[in-house]
Enzyme design. Structure first.
Site, mmCIF file in Angstrom:
data_model
loop_
_atom_site.group_PDB
_atom_site.id
_atom_site.type_symbol
_atom_site.label_atom_id
_atom_site.label_comp_id
_atom_site.label_asym_id
_atom_site.label_seq_id
_atom_site.Cartn_x
_atom_site.Cartn_y
_atom_site.Cartn_z
ATOM 1 N N LYS A 7 0.842 -1.214 0.000
ATOM 2 C CA LYS A 7 0.000 0.000 0.000
ATOM 3 C C LYS A 7 0.875 1.262 0.000
ATOM 4 C CE LYS A 7 -2.008 -1.245 3.859
ATOM 5 N NZ LYS A 7 -1.349 -2.543 4.137
ATOM 6 N N ARG B 215 -10.041 0.120 8.777
ATOM 7 C CA ARG B 215 -9.425 -1.159 9.103
ATOM 8 C C ARG B 215 -10.399 -2.116 9.782
ATOM 9 N NH1 ARG B 215 -3.713 0.018 8.794
ATOM 10 N NH2 ARG B 215 -2.512 -1.787 9.383
ATOM 11 N N ARG C 225 11.760 -5.737 5.504
ATOM 12 C CA ARG C 225 11.600 -4.299 5.197
ATOM 13 C C ARG C 225 12.487 -3.442 6.111
ATOM 14 N NH1 ARG C 225 5.802 -1.645 5.475
ATOM 15 N NH2 ARG C 225 5.877 -2.617 7.530
ATOM 16 N N ARG D 134 11.382 -1.253 11.352
ATOM 17 C CA ARG D 134 10.237 -0.815 12.146
ATOM 18 C C ARG D 134 10.047 -1.732 13.341
ATOM 19 N NH1 ARG D 134 5.051 0.442 8.314
ATOM 20 N NH2 ARG D 134 4.004 -0.866 9.862
ATOM 21 N N ARG E 48 0.005 -9.144 13.445
ATOM 22 C CA ARG E 48 -0.668 -8.162 12.562
ATOM 23 C C ARG E 48 -1.478 -8.869 11.482
ATOM 24 N NH1 ARG E 48 4.400 -4.982 10.727
ATOM 25 N NH2 ARG E 48 3.018 -3.976 9.239
HETATM 26 P P1 AP5 Z 1 4.940 -1.566 1.863
HETATM 27 O O1 AP5 Z 1 4.620 -0.797 0.643
HETATM 28 O O2 AP5 Z 1 5.641 -0.851 2.979
HETATM 29 O O3 AP5 Z 1 3.630 -2.345 2.390
HETATM 30 P P2 AP5 Z 1 2.343 -1.816 3.167
HETATM 31 O O4 AP5 Z 1 1.165 -2.534 2.620
HETATM 32 O O5 AP5 Z 1 2.308 -0.328 3.169
HETATM 33 O O6 AP5 Z 1 2.698 -2.412 4.600
HETATM 34 P P3 AP5 Z 1 2.504 -1.800 6.053
HETATM 35 O O7 AP5 Z 1 3.266 -2.708 6.996
HETATM 36 O O8 AP5 Z 1 2.908 -0.359 6.114
HETATM 37 O O9 AP5 Z 1 1.008 -1.980 6.257
HETATM 38 P P4 AP5 Z 1 0.271 -2.062 7.582
HETATM 39 O O10 AP5 Z 1 -1.117 -1.947 7.120
HETATM 40 O O11 AP5 Z 1 0.578 -3.222 8.442
HETATM 41 O O12 AP5 Z 1 0.922 -0.882 8.431
HETATM 42 P P5 AP5 Z 1 0.430 0.563 8.848
HETATM 43 O O13 AP5 Z 1 1.611 1.420 8.831
HETATM 44 O O14 AP5 Z 1 -0.789 0.959 8.100
HETATM 45 O O15 AP5 Z 1 5.831 -2.829 1.424
HETATM 46 C C1 AP5 Z 1 6.320 -3.758 2.366
HETATM 47 C C2 AP5 Z 1 7.691 -4.306 1.884
HETATM 48 O O16 AP5 Z 1 7.489 -5.039 0.685
HETATM 49 C C3 AP5 Z 1 8.723 -3.227 1.552
HETATM 50 O O17 AP5 Z 1 10.001 -3.674 1.918
HETATM 51 C C4 AP5 Z 1 8.630 -3.067 0.028
HETATM 52 O O18 AP5 Z 1 9.856 -2.659 -0.548
HETATM 53 C C5 AP5 Z 1 8.232 -4.471 -0.397
HETATM 54 N N1 AP5 Z 1 7.333 -4.471 -1.568
HETATM 55 C C6 AP5 Z 1 6.293 -3.634 -1.804
HETATM 56 N N2 AP5 Z 1 5.675 -3.949 -2.961
HETATM 57 C C7 AP5 Z 1 6.329 -5.042 -3.450
HETATM 58 C C8 AP5 Z 1 6.159 -5.855 -4.618
HETATM 59 N N3 AP5 Z 1 5.192 -5.613 -5.513
HETATM 60 N N4 AP5 Z 1 7.003 -6.900 -4.794
HETATM 61 C C9 AP5 Z 1 8.001 -7.160 -3.888
HETATM 62 N N5 AP5 Z 1 8.232 -6.425 -2.778
HETATM 63 C C10 AP5 Z 1 7.394 -5.381 -2.564
HETATM 64 O O19 AP5 Z 1 -0.060 0.307 10.348
HETATM 65 C C11 AP5 Z 1 0.847 0.010 11.396
HETATM 66 C C12 AP5 Z 1 0.080 -0.095 12.713
HETATM 67 O O20 AP5 Z 1 -0.579 1.172 13.002
HETATM 68 C C13 AP5 Z 1 -1.056 -1.127 12.758
HETATM 69 O O21 AP5 Z 1 -0.585 -2.407 13.078
HETATM 70 C C14 AP5 Z 1 -1.968 -0.526 13.841
HETATM 71 O O22 AP5 Z 1 -1.463 -0.785 15.125
HETATM 72 C C15 AP5 Z 1 -1.867 0.986 13.598
HETATM 73 N N6 AP5 Z 1 -2.910 1.482 12.684
HETATM 74 C C16 AP5 Z 1 -2.730 2.044 11.453
HETATM 75 N N7 AP5 Z 1 -3.908 2.381 10.895
HETATM 76 C C17 AP5 Z 1 -4.866 2.017 11.803
HETATM 77 C C18 AP5 Z 1 -6.286 2.079 11.783
HETATM 78 N N8 AP5 Z 1 -6.954 2.572 10.732
HETATM 79 N N9 AP5 Z 1 -6.959 1.606 12.870
HETATM 80 C C19 AP5 Z 1 -6.302 1.111 13.933
HETATM 81 N N10 AP5 Z 1 -4.953 1.007 13.997
HETATM 82 C C20 AP5 Z 1 -4.231 1.455 12.939
#
Ligand code: AP5
Length: 210
Positions: A13, A86, A125, A158, A169
């Site tokens: 994402k 979410r 990552r 991270r 997660r």
């Molecule tokens: P990346 O693009 O970073 O993936 P992502 O989907 O953004 O992963 P996140 O871990 O950021 O998602 P998340 O939803 O768990 O975390 P968030 O920060 O929202 O890619 C990942 C890796 O893969 C990278 O190394 C990249 O280079 C590689 N990659 C990407 N695309 C690729 C491809 N096509 N092929 C190969 N490799 C690839 O949330 C974190 C925490 O915040 C949650 O756990 C929760 O505690 C809290 N939180 C956030 N939002 C909420 C909400 N709405 N409600 C409640 N809690 C929340």
């Protein structure tokens, strides 16, 4: 166009949002990034969120919603919601909020990726602690170890990318976030993109939907 980019942790994402921002001038609203910024700045929201994030749990809805509302009011068009909503409660609250502001979501784009690849992506990552650029130890390493190619900042892992927290997660995602697929299908807004390919090919498919 206003979109929700959704999918499991590690589905890309953040990577795809960065491309949409660069190419189409969209604005990314990532709740995860907003929380990480709040933690860095030691705000009260950050301190409250950290205890949930470190364990891989969802931050309580009330905290999330306040932050999203604050963010959307400013520039309510051409945005990408990344990591929000979410759960079904957040989706319902978003509907009410958008109605209040007088805007809508045009499309929901789901990135589908196999679970074993999600784990490899997340555990490998690395991110820049200064500018947030995203790397991967195998597929996208920095040119100089632990130094960001873009800004020279320190590249770190991270706190929630340890294998133990990643597994938790993914469980939280299955239980609370995955049901949103059905919700958005029922509204006729749901689109699915195969995220198991390289980022450029995934992006080409996303662009076709814009
Ligand atoms: P990346 O693009 O970073 O993936 P992502 O989907 O953004 O992963 P996140 O871990 O950021 O998602 P998340 O939803 O768990 O975390 P968030 O920060 O929202 O890619 C990942 C890796 O893969 C990278 O190394 C990249 O280079 C590689 N990659 C990407 N695309 C690729 C491809 N096509 N092929 C190969 N490799 C690839 O949330 C974190 C925490 O915040 C949650 O756990 C929760 O505690 C809290 N939180 C956030 N939002 C909420 C909400 N709405 N409600 C409640 N809690 C929340």
């Amino acid at each position: 166009m206003n979109i929700i980019l959704f999918g499991p942790p590690g589905s890309g994402k953040g990577t795809q949002s960065t491309l949409l921002v660069k190419t189409l001038g969209m604005r990314q609203v990532s709740t995860g990034d907003l929380f990480r910024e709040a933690i860095k700045n030691k705000t009260s929201v950050g301190l409250r969120a950290k205890q949930y994030m470190d364990l891989g749990n969802l931050v309580p809805d009330s905290i999330v919603l306040e932050m999203v509302e604050e963010n959307l009011k400013g520039a309510p068009s051409n945005f990408i919601l990344d990591g929000f909503p979410r759960n079904l409660e957040q989706a319902n609250s978003l509907d009410l909020l958008l109605k209040k502001i007088g805007i809508g979501i045009d499309k929901v784009i789901f990135l589908e990726v196999d679970k074993k690849d999600l784990i490899k992506r997340l555990v490998g990552r690395r991110v820049c602690s200064q500018c947030g650029s995203v790397y991967h130890v195998v597929t996208k390493p920095c040119s100089i170890d632990k130094v960001c190619d873009s800004c020279g900042g320190a590249v770190i892992q991270r706190a929630d990318d340890s294998e133990e927290v990643v597994l938790s997660r993914l469980d939280v995602y299955e239980q609370y976030t995955s049901p949103l697929r059905g919700y958005y299908k029922s509204l006729g807004k749901y689109n699915e993109v195969n995220g198991n390919r390289n980022p450029t090919d995934v992006f080409e498919d996303i662009k076709k939907l814009m």
